[in-house]
Every structure is written in structure tokens, then in C-alpha cells.
Design a protein around this motif. Structure first.
Motif, mmCIF file in Angstrom:
data_model
loop_
_atom_site.group_PDB
_atom_site.id
_atom_site.type_symbol
_atom_site.label_atom_id
_atom_site.label_comp_id
_atom_site.label_asym_id
_atom_site.label_seq_id
_atom_site.Cartn_x
_atom_site.Cartn_y
_atom_site.Cartn_z
ATOM 1 N N ARG A 207 45.147 51.366 34.566
ATOM 2 C CA ARG A 207 44.348 52.515 34.142
ATOM 3 C C ARG A 207 43.657 52.207 32.813
ATOM 4 O O ARG A 207 42.509 52.581 32.611
ATOM 5 N N LYS A 208 44.355 51.541 31.911
ATOM 6 C CA LYS A 208 43.755 51.172 30.628
ATOM 7 C C LYS A 208 42.621 50.179 30.831
ATOM 8 O O LYS A 208 41.587 50.275 30.180
ATOM 9 N N VAL A 209 42.811 49.219 31.739
ATOM 10 C CA VAL A 209 41.758 48.247 32.026
ATOM 11 C C VAL A 209 40.554 48.966 32.594
ATOM 12 O O VAL A 209 39.417 48.761 32.153
ATOM 13 N N GLU A 210 40.776 49.846 33.564
ATOM 14 C CA GLU A 210 39.673 50.586 34.175
ATOM 15 C C GLU A 210 38.934 51.424 33.139
ATOM 16 O O GLU A 210 37.702 51.419 33.083
ATOM 17 N N LEU A 211 39.671 52.137 32.297
ATOM 18 C CA LEU A 211 39.050 52.978 31.277
ATOM 19 C C LEU A 211 38.247 52.138 30.286
ATOM 20 O O LEU A 211 37.120 52.486 29.929
ATOM 21 N N THR A 212 38.792 51.011 29.874
ATOM 22 C CA THR A 212 38.098 50.137 28.935
ATOM 23 C C THR A 212 36.828 49.569 29.548
ATOM 24 O O THR A 212 35.766 49.572 28.917
ATOM 25 N N VAL A 213 36.907 49.105 30.782
ATOM 26 C CA VAL A 213 35.739 48.538 31.460
ATOM 27 C C VAL A 213 34.658 49.604 31.603
ATOM 28 O O VAL A 213 33.487 49.371 31.295
ATOM 29 N N ARG A 214 35.035 50.770 32.056
ATOM 30 C CA ARG A 214 34.052 51.852 32.229
ATOM 31 C C ARG A 214 33.447 52.282 30.894
ATOM 32 O O ARG A 214 32.252 52.562 30.814
ATOM 33 N N THR A 215 34.242 52.317 29.845
ATOM 34 C CA THR A 215 33.728 52.665 28.519
ATOM 35 C C THR A 215 32.697 51.644 28.053
ATOM 36 O O THR A 215 31.645 52.006 27.525
ATOM 37 N N LEU A 216 32.981 50.368 28.263
ATOM 38 C CA LEU A 216 32.033 49.321 27.886
ATOM 39 C C LEU A 216 30.749 49.420 28.706
ATOM 40 O O LEU A 216 29.647 49.268 28.185
ATOM 41 N N LEU A 217 30.884 49.676 30.007
ATOM 42 C CA LEU A 217 29.721 49.692 30.888
ATOM 43 C C LEU A 217 28.906 50.980 30.796
ATOM 44 O O LEU A 217 27.704 50.967 31.057
ATOM 45 N N ASN A 218 29.544 52.088 30.432
ATOM 46 C CA ASN A 218 28.819 53.361 30.352
ATOM 47 C C ASN A 218 27.638 53.293 29.386
ATOM 48 O O ASN A 218 26.654 54.007 29.564
ATOM 49 N N GLN A 219 27.713 52.433 28.398
ATOM 50 C CA GLN A 219 26.622 52.275 27.439
ATOM 51 C C GLN A 219 25.355 51.741 28.098
ATOM 52 O O GLN A 219 24.268 51.907 27.570
#
Length: 104
Positions: free
Chosen positions: A86-98
Motif C-alpha cells: 500500500r505504501k509503494v502504491e501510494l508513493t508511486v501514485r503521488t509521484l505520478l499524479n504530478q
């Protein structure tokens, strides 16, 4: 179909994974993970990450490396109760949302 120049090289992925550059035993797997991570990021953001004049932002490159490492270390489904995926998914999505095109 022409060879695609991936935004993350095999050498960069192996360095991130802390794999000896001379160890070629899993190069094929790592190359597939690089492609899969790129495709995921392209599908998520709606932007191509390969081609002429494409500049891949460092945040997207970091998301690619996180996905590659996660998939390399977890070669099967991860138990849902485990917090790490879940942390990996959240981090990846946070980076990509930009870099994601938003429509309202």
C-alpha cells in the motif's frame, strides 16, 4: 516494431536493486519489469515515456524504479494485510499524479 529505448536502463535498474552488474542471471526478468513499469506509468498518466524528444521527469523515473523493485522483490501476490504494498502504491501514485492530465 523497432526496439524501444526505455526511460530506465538495465544498469540503472540493477544498481537500484543492488544487483552486481556482472550478474546477468535475471537480466531478462529485469528488462520485462522495466517495460511493465513504463507501461503502467504511461497508462496511469496518459503520457508516453519513450520516443524522440521525450524527457522523463525525475519523479517519474523514481516511480519506475519503485515499481521495478517492488515487483522484483514480490514475484507473487502480496497479502492485503501487509502495509508495504500500500505504501509503494501510494508513493508511486503521488509521484505520478504530478504528471497526470486531469479532466474536470
Amino acid at each position: 516494431m523497432a526496439d524501444v529505448t526505455e526511460p530506465v536502463t538495465l544498469a540503472e535498474a540493477k544498481l537500484h536493486l543492488r544487483i552486481n552488474p556482472g550478474d546477468t542471471s535475471e537480466d531478462s526478468l529485469i528488462k520485462d519489469l522495466i517495460t511493465a513499469a513504463r507501461e503502467f506509468c504511461e497508462n496511469y498518466t496518459g503520457k508516453e515515456l519513450v520516443g524522440e524528444n521525450v524527457v522523463v521527469p525525475k519523479t517519474v523515473k523514481q516511480a519506475l524504479l519503485l515499481l521495478i523493485a517492488h515487483w522484483y522483490n514480490n514475484r507473487e501476490a502480496v497479502v492485503a494485510a501487509n502495509v508495504v504494498p500500500r505504501k509503494v502504491e501510494l508513493t508511486v501514485r503521488t509521484l505520478l499524479n504530478q504528471h497526470k492530465g486531469w479532466w474536470f
